[in-house]
Scaffold this motif. Structure first.
Motif, PDB file in Angstrom:
ATOM      1  N   LYS A 117       0.949  -1.059  -0.068  1.00 51.17           N
ATOM      2  CA  LYS A 117       0.032  -0.042  -0.118  1.00 51.17           C
ATOM      3  C   LYS A 117       0.776   1.508  -0.149  1.00 51.17           C
ATOM      4  CE  LYS A 117      -2.269  -0.998   3.729  1.00 51.17           C
ATOM      5  NZ  LYS A 117      -3.305  -0.644   4.937  1.00 51.17           N
ATOM      6  N   SER A 120       2.615   1.595  -3.103  1.00 48.26           N
ATOM      7  CA  SER A 120       1.582   2.174  -4.184  1.00 48.26           C
ATOM      8  C   SER A 120       1.591   3.605  -4.363  1.00 48.26           C
ATOM      9  CB  SER A 120       0.376   1.413  -4.365  1.00 48.26           C
ATOM     10  OG  SER A 120       0.695   0.186  -4.565  1.00 48.26           O
ATOM     11  N   LYS A 121       1.493   4.188  -3.109  1.00 53.66           N
ATOM     12  CA  LYS A 121       1.076   5.678  -2.781  1.00 53.66           C
ATOM     13  C   LYS A 121       2.367   6.497  -2.978  1.00 53.66           C
ATOM     14  CE  LYS A 121      -1.912   8.508   0.120  1.00 53.66           C
ATOM     15  NZ  LYS A 121      -2.678   8.396   1.395  1.00 53.66           N
ATOM     16  N   TYR A 122       3.578   6.208  -2.399  1.00 55.50           N
ATOM     17  CA  TYR A 122       4.575   6.953  -2.063  1.00 55.50           C
ATOM     18  C   TYR A 122       5.847   6.836  -2.929  1.00 55.50           C
ATOM     19  CZ  TYR A 122       1.707   8.226   1.999  1.00 55.50           C
ATOM     20  OH  TYR A 122       0.769   8.687   2.659  1.00 55.50           O
ATOM     21  N   SER A 150      -3.961  -3.124  -2.810  1.00 57.88           N
ATOM     22  CA  SER A 150      -3.004  -2.627  -2.416  1.00 57.88           C
ATOM     23  C   SER A 150      -1.878  -2.816  -3.862  1.00 57.88           C
ATOM     24  CB  SER A 150      -2.039  -3.730  -1.276  1.00 57.88           C
ATOM     25  OG  SER A 150      -1.785  -4.709  -1.735  1.00 57.88           O
ATOM     26  N   LYS A 152      -2.248  -1.203  -6.691  1.00 55.32           N
ATOM     27  CA  LYS A 152      -2.181  -0.081  -7.505  1.00 55.32           C
ATOM     28  C   LYS A 152      -0.770   0.335  -7.702  1.00 55.32           C
ATOM     29  CE  LYS A 152      -4.688   4.335  -7.865  1.00 55.32           C
ATOM     30  NZ  LYS A 152      -5.286   5.212  -7.233  1.00 55.32           N
ATOM     31  N   ASN A 153      -0.609   0.627  -9.197  1.00 54.83           N
ATOM     32  CA  ASN A 153       0.696   1.187  -9.739  1.00 54.83           C
ATOM     33  C   ASN A 153       1.946   0.010  -9.576  1.00 54.83           C
ATOM     34  OD1 ASN A 153      -0.534   3.873 -10.059  1.00 54.83           O
ATOM     35  ND2 ASN A 153      -0.148   4.303  -7.906  1.00 54.83           N
TER      36      ASN A 153
END
Length: 372
Positions: A117, A120-122, A150, A152-153
């Protein structure tokens, strides 16, 4: 030389941690490898000096101290350990976010949904992101949904079993799902003579491992083969339950429980064993089965564990249907007393274990990393 950053929660005993150690051994000649580890403890597995290890928190979680303070009804310690637990949880997230933002590697490899997670976000967009999945989903829709969300990307999801690959391949469209199995670092020089009537099982003492069932099974085995012993190696939440059952059956001298051991220490018990028995309810990949087979030890498991189904076949062991404890006990007794069948299966175990050698699995990782 390209750089890989692997995110880990800790480097204590555990299947994921053994996986990380083996992954480093496979790749450290070709890539620069950095481990970013949340909690600091003495590594339970071997890492070469080439691996750079960065710890984010200089201690392990205080879960056991907090539980003890509640059990002791010590209000002062409950408050103290409670605040400490909250502090560690906050640091866990904040320090991982900071570390992930600062990663400038070519690849990031994660081993847990928590790190998925955050990456993916940072993480920087140009980094190739690889998640690895080690848990069997047990058709838990909530767990599966969390895992998929989780990713994503991410570029890849690596599964350690073919069954997991096929399952997630049908559910994920934005990530390439690839099967790369767990690996055996090398074949041991010493093999079991299969002369002593002992059985062995290794793992975390948790509900899904079914070790309480193993004690029931061994009671039947020991009644029929009085000189037999069970080497039950590991520790965990279920330890007190297992020890009580051993005591109730009056098997204290027959069930040997030495706790967590290093690989070299476990080998001493493999060499004195005739069979490996797995009683897991679920298992994504049975690395312990491969390790036992590398010592030429045939394996018996319940077929409800997908990891066992992937490794055990009629040439190297026995799969028992419907978690039939009596049938498993009878199969164990039968093999202990049948040296010809034991010898036949033992030859098959070595062939199986060779398939998972580090040098063979390494090729799969190199191929994947060179795709990007």
């Amino acid at each position: 030389m390209k750089k890989i950053t692997i995110l880990a929660l800790h480097l204590n005993y555990g299947g994921v941690e053994k996986y990380i150690s083996s992954l480093c051994k496979m790749l450290d000649d070709t890539y620069e490898i950095e481990l970013v580890v949340t909690y600091k403890c003495n590594p339970a597995f071997e890492f070469s000096n080439k691996i750079k290890i960065k710890y984010l928190i200089d201690e392990m979680p205080n879960k056991e101290k907090f539980k003890k303070s509640i059990k002791d009804k010590n209000v002062f310690k409950i408050i103290k350990e409670g605040f400490n637990a909250i502090k560690i949880l906050l640091l866990k997230k904040l320090l991982n976010i900071k570390a992930i933002k600062n990663i400038k590697s070519d690849y990031i490899i994660t081993t847990r949904e928590f790190h998925n997670k955050l990456v993916s976000k940072y993480a920087q967009k140009n980094i190739v992101k690889i998640a690895t999945e080690h848990n069997y989903h047990n058709n838990d829709k909530k767990y599966v949904k969390k895992l998929i969300k989780s990713l994503k990307n991410y570029d890849y999801l690596i599964t350690v079993s073919k069954e997991l690959r096929d399952y997630y391949k049908n559910m994920i469209s934005n990530v390439k799902v690839v099967y790369i199995p767990n690996t055996l670092d090398n074949l041991p020089d010493k093999k079991s003579s299969l002369k002593e009537d002992n059985i062995i099982s290794v793992g975390r003492f948790s509900t899904e491992k079914g070790f309480d069932d193993l004690i029931d099974i061994f009671k039947t085995v020991n009644d029929a083969v009085p000189n037999s012993k069970l080497y039950l190696i590991g520790d965990g939440d279920q330890a007190s339950i297992i020890r009580q059952k051993v005591k109730d059956y009056k098997l204290n001298d027959k069930v040997i429980m030495p706790g967590f051991l290093s690989q070299s220490e476990i080998e001493k018990y493999y060499l004195k064993s005739k069979l490996y028995v797995m009683t897991s309810h679920t298992e994504s990949f049975g690395l312990v089965l491969i390790e036992a087979m590398a010592h030429k030890i045939p394996c018996i498991a319940f077929d409800c564990a997908s990891g066992a189904r992937e490794i055990i076949n009629s040439s190297n062991g026995i799969l028992v249907k419907n978690r039939d404890k009596n049938k498993m006990a009878m199969n164990i007794i039968g093999l202990i007393n049948d040296s010809n069948m034991l010898d036949t299966l033992s030859k098959g175990t070595l062939k199986t274990s060779q398939m998972y050698l580090l040098k063979n699995v390494r090729k799969l990782w190199i191929e994947l990393l060179e795709e990007k």
